[in-house]
Design a protein around this motif. Structure first.
Motif, short mmCIF file in Angstrom:
data_model
loop_
_atom_site.label_atom_id
_atom_site.label_comp_id
_atom_site.label_asym_id
_atom_site.label_seq_id
_atom_site.Cartn_x
_atom_site.Cartn_y
_atom_site.Cartn_z
N ALA A 21 42.54 34.52 44.00
CA ALA A 21 42.31 33.27 44.68
C ALA A 21 42.08 32.26 43.91
N LEU A 22 41.43 32.32 42.42
CA LEU A 22 41.26 31.35 41.66
C LEU A 22 42.40 30.90 41.01
N LEU A 23 43.57 31.95 40.76
CA LEU A 23 44.81 31.71 39.93
C LEU A 23 45.43 30.76 41.01
N VAL A 24 45.60 31.10 42.13
CA VAL A 24 46.48 30.40 43.33
C VAL A 24 45.83 28.97 43.59
N LEU A 29 45.99 23.31 42.26
CA LEU A 29 45.35 21.98 41.85
C LEU A 29 46.08 21.35 41.17
N LEU A 30 46.69 22.14 40.00
CA LEU A 30 47.59 21.21 39.26
C LEU A 30 48.71 20.76 39.62
N ALA A 34 49.53 16.68 39.70
CA ALA A 34 50.79 16.25 38.97
C ALA A 34 51.56 15.48 40.30
N CYS A 35 51.34 15.69 41.46
CA CYS A 35 52.02 14.91 42.81
C CYS A 35 51.32 13.58 42.54
N MET A 36 49.82 13.49 42.58
CA MET A 36 49.48 12.20 42.48
C MET A 36 49.70 11.30 41.39
N LEU A 37 49.89 12.02 40.42
CA LEU A 37 50.22 11.10 39.19
C LEU A 37 51.77 10.81 39.23
N TYR A 38 52.40 11.35 39.88
CA TYR A 38 53.93 11.15 40.09
C TYR A 38 54.11 9.98 41.14
N ALA A 39 53.02 9.74 42.14
CA ALA A 39 53.16 8.80 43.18
C ALA A 39 52.63 7.45 42.55
N PRO A 300 42.34 27.47 50.85
CA PRO A 300 42.40 26.45 49.89
C PRO A 300 43.86 26.13 49.52
N ALA A 301 44.83 27.16 49.48
CA ALA A 301 46.31 27.03 49.06
C ALA A 301 46.65 25.90 50.16
N SER A 302 46.61 26.09 51.35
CA SER A 302 47.21 25.15 52.46
C SER A 302 46.42 23.71 52.14
N VAL A 303 45.13 23.75 52.17
CA VAL A 303 44.69 22.30 51.93
C VAL A 303 45.39 21.65 50.57
N LEU A 304 45.39 22.23 49.55
CA LEU A 304 46.20 21.59 48.34
C LEU A 304 47.48 21.29 48.56
N ALA A 305 48.37 22.31 49.26
CA ALA A 305 49.62 22.20 49.52
C ALA A 305 50.00 21.09 50.38
#
Length: 350
Positions: A21-24, A29-30, A34-39, A300-305
Motif C-alpha cells: 500500500a505504501l509503495l502504490v 503521489l509522485l 508531476a501532473c501538478m507541475l506539468y499543469a 488512496p490509489a483512486s483518490v490520487l489517480a
C-alpha cells in the motif's frame, strides 16, 4: 500412473499489505506531483523547467515578481480545484461501487449530481450570485439525497442479503435522475439567451471560474478518513455479502455511511466544477485492474489517480485550442468513453 509435481522448496514470498500500500500510494503521489507541475508549466506561455525552483521560492515567500511565478500562481489555483474535484469524484466512485456491489457504477447513478444541477441551473437562470448558485446546488443535492433515503431506507438498513439490499435504491436513483434531467432540459429551453452559455458550461463541467476554497479539501479529507477506516468492511461486503453480518460487519450502518459520504462527495464536486462525467467510473475501475480489489490499496490509489486525471484533462482543455478553452467535462467524456469501452471489453473477456 500420474505423477505429482515435486513440492516447492520454499513458499513464494508475499509482499506485506502495508508495504504494498505504501509503495502504490507513494508512486501515485509522485505521479500527482508531476501532473501538478506539468499543469503549471504548460499553457500559451510556457514556463521552463529551470524557472520552476525560483518561481516556487517566490510563491513560498509570498511575493511573486517574475512572469514564471505569476503564471504558476494562476495555473496552480485552477489545478488545485481540478485535483480536489477529480479526487472527490474518484473516491465517490469507489464508495458507490462498494455500496451497489457493481464495479461499473459511478457517482452520478443515484441522481444526486442531477439534483445539484437542477438547483444550480435554476439559480443561474434567475441571474443569482455565484454564492447563491453554490448554495442552490448543495440544496438540490441534499433534497435528492433525503428523497432517496426516504424511499429506499429499508434497503439501506441492510441485512444479510447480497444484492437485494441495493436494488430499490438503484432503481429509485435512476427514476429521480431521469426526472431531474427532464427539469434541466425544461430550464435550458426557457432560459434567457444571455445565461444559456453559462448554464451549458456549468452543466457540462468547467473549472476555469471555480474559486480555490478550503471546504472541498476538508470534505475530501474527512471522506478519505472514513473510507480508510471502513476499508476492511468494504472488502468483506464485496466478497462475502451473504455472510457479512456473521463476519462482524454492521451492514446497515456501512451501507448508510457509504451512501451518505458518496453523496456528500458528489455534491461537493458538482458544486465546485459542475457535472463532470466518467472520472468516478473509469478511474476506480482502472485502479482495480492495476492494483487489485483490496480497498485498503484501492482507495488512496483512486483518490490520487482521479485528481491527476482531471488535472491532465483540464490542462488539455485549456491548451488544445488555445486561446479558446473547452469545458473539461467534454474532454473527460471524449477520453473516458473509449477507455470505459475497453475496460468493459476486458471485463467481459475475464
Amino acid at each position: 500412473m500420474s505423477r505429482t509435481p515435486p513440492p516447492l522448496s520454499k513458499p513464494l514470498p508475499l509482499r506485506p499489505l502495508r508495504q504494498r500500500a505504501l509503495l502504490v500510494t507513494g508512486t501515485m503521489l509522485l505521479v500527482a506531483i508531476a501532473c501538478m507541475l506539468y499543469a503549471g508549466m504548460t499553457g500559451s506561455v510556457e514556463v521552463g523547467l529551470g524557472e520552476v525552483p525560483a518561481a516556487l521560492r517566490e510563491l513560498y515567500e509570498g511575493r511573486p515578481q517574475t512572469l514564471a511565478a505569476s503564471l504558476l500562481e494562476l495555473r496552480a489555483g485552477r489545478a488545485t480545484v481540478a485535483f480536489a474535484t477529480g479526487a472527490a469524484l474518484a473516491l465517490a466512485g469507489v464508495l458507490m461501487q462498494a455500496l451497489l456491489r457493481n464495479p461499473l457504477a459511478d457517482p452520478y447513478i443515484l441522481g444526486i449530481s442531477a439534483g445539484a444541477s437542477v438547483g444550480a441551473l435554476a439559480a443561474l437562470m434567475l441571474m443569482a450570485a455565484m454564492a447563491t448558485v453554490e448554495l442552490a446546488a448543495v440544496g438540490g443535492a441534499i433534497t435528492v439525497s433525503l428523497l432517496l433515503y426516504a424511499l429506499a431506507r429499508q434497503d439501506l438498513r441492510g441485512g444479510a442479503g447480497g444484492s437485494g439490499g441495493t436494488s430499490t435504491l438503484l432503481l429509485t436513483g435512476v427514476v429521480i435522475s431521469s426526472l431531474c434531467v427532464a427539469l434541466i432540459t425544461l430550464m435550458l429551453s426557457i432560459a434567457p439567451e444571455g445565461r444559456l452559455r453559462t448554464m451549458v458550461f456549468w452543466m457540462i463541467g468547467d473549472v476555469s471560474g471555480a474559486p480555490v476554497r478550503l471546504l472541498p479539501w476538508l470534505v475530501l479529507g474527512a471522506a478519505l478518513l472514513y473510507a480508510l477506516r471502513n476499508a476492511r468492511g468494504m472488502n468483506v461486503l464485496a466478497l462475502h455479502a451473504e455472510s457479512a453480518v456473521t463476519l462482524g460487519v454492521r451492514v446497515g450502518s456501512l451501507r448508510r455511511g457509504l451512501f451518505l459520504v458518496s453523496g456528500i462527495l458528489t455534491a461537493s464536486a458538482v458544486t465546485s466544477a459542475g457535472s463532470i462525467g466518467f472520472v468516478g467510473l473509469i478511474v476506480p475501475h482502472a485502479c482495480r485492474f492495476a492494483f487489485g480489489p483490496d480497498h485498503r490499496v484501492l482507495i488512496p490509489a483512486s483518490v490520487l489517480a482521479g485528481g491527476s486525471f482531471l488535472v491532465l484533462c483540464d490542462t488539455l482543455a485549456r491548451t488544445v485550442v488555445a486561446p479558446q478553452q473547452l469545458p473539461v467535462g467534454a474532454v473527460t467524456a471524449i477520453i473516458g468513453a473509449p477507455i470505459f469501452l475497453y475496460q468493459l471489453h476486458r471485463l467481459r473477456r475475464h
